[in-house]
Design a protein around this motif. Structure first.
Motif, mmCIF file in Angstrom:
data_model
loop_
_atom_site.group_PDB
_atom_site.id
_atom_site.type_symbol
_atom_site.label_atom_id
_atom_site.label_comp_id
_atom_site.label_asym_id
_atom_site.label_seq_id
_atom_site.Cartn_x
_atom_site.Cartn_y
_atom_site.Cartn_z
ATOM 1 N N ARG A 53 53.820 42.238 12.313
ATOM 2 C CA ARG A 53 54.905 42.584 13.241
ATOM 3 C C ARG A 53 55.553 43.905 12.810
ATOM 4 O O ARG A 53 56.525 43.905 12.065
ATOM 5 N N GLU A 56 58.562 47.537 17.466
ATOM 6 C CA GLU A 56 59.943 47.178 17.743
ATOM 7 C C GLU A 56 60.076 46.314 18.993
ATOM 8 O O GLU A 56 59.358 46.500 19.968
ATOM 9 N N ASP A 57 61.035 45.395 18.920
ATOM 10 C CA ASP A 57 61.385 44.584 20.086
ATOM 11 C C ASP A 57 62.509 45.284 20.860
ATOM 12 O O ASP A 57 62.842 46.436 20.562
ATOM 13 N N LYS A 61 64.163 46.045 16.399
ATOM 14 C CA LYS A 61 63.703 45.440 15.143
ATOM 15 C C LYS A 61 62.192 45.294 15.167
ATOM 16 O O LYS A 61 61.593 45.008 16.208
ATOM 17 N N ASN A 63 59.510 43.378 15.211
ATOM 18 C CA ASN A 63 59.370 41.958 15.501
ATOM 19 C C ASN A 63 58.136 41.646 16.331
ATOM 20 O O ASN A 63 57.899 40.493 16.656
ATOM 21 N N ARG A 64 57.375 42.686 16.707
ATOM 22 C CA ARG A 64 56.241 42.488 17.600
ATOM 23 C C ARG A 64 54.954 42.981 16.943
ATOM 24 O O ARG A 64 54.944 43.983 16.241
ATOM 25 N N SER A 65 53.875 42.282 17.229
ATOM 26 C CA SER A 65 52.560 42.659 16.700
ATOM 27 C C SER A 65 51.831 43.541 17.708
ATOM 28 O O SER A 65 52.247 43.683 18.859
ATOM 29 N N ASP A 68 51.176 41.546 20.659
ATOM 30 C CA ASP A 68 52.344 41.364 21.522
ATOM 31 C C ASP A 68 52.561 42.532 22.473
ATOM 32 O O ASP A 68 53.037 42.342 23.595
#
Length: 147
Positions: A53, A56-57, A61, A63-65, A68
């Protein structure tokens, strides 16, 4: 096995003037193989790369792969990841796997990343390659299956 992962906006590899692999947003992955590596190492790193991850979300942050975000992977073999320059001024590459083993495990790594649902573009194993990259962030992560 070792990989250097770089989050990118775009990346491209060229061999003798011909583009062999090119992606937009995703991951540029340099892959090195040593003598003791097995398919288990390739699987471990393929799973790490696809699930890491580092994108960025909505809140900014990591938080995403790459999965994703619907990104792609550009995978390039690089035996110099096992270069040792602790002595002298010329690196030694004795820790790098022989090409027969390295190519098999490099291809296995790519196959496993594809099996995880990602498109994988590549360079040409053993070729002299020109690699271009726009590193986003910059974000660069080093992973070793033995650590």
């Amino acid at each position: 096995m070792k990989v250097v992962i770089q989050r990118c906006k775009r990346a491209k590899v060229t061999v003798e003037g011909k583009v062999t692999g090119e992606i937009g947003q995703g991951l540029m992955v340099l892959v090195g193989v040593t003598h003791e590596d097995t398919e288990k190492d390739a699987k471990f790193l393929a799973d790490k790369v696809t699930g890491l991850r580092i994108f960025e979300d909505e809140e900014g942050k990591m938080n995403r792969s790459v999965q994703d975000i619907g990104g792609k992977v550009l995978s390039v073999s690089q035996f110099t990841l096992y270069g040792d320059a602790r002595k002298g001024r010329r690196p030694s590459f004795v820790e790098a796997a022989r090409p027969e083993l390295a190519e098999v495990l490099y291809e296995k790594f790519n196959e496993l990343v594809r099996a995880n649902g990602l498109e994988v573009q590549t360079g040409i194993f053993g070729a002299d390659m020109d690699v271009e990259l726009v590193n986003a962030g910059p974000v660069t992560i080093l992973l070793d299956s033995r650590s």
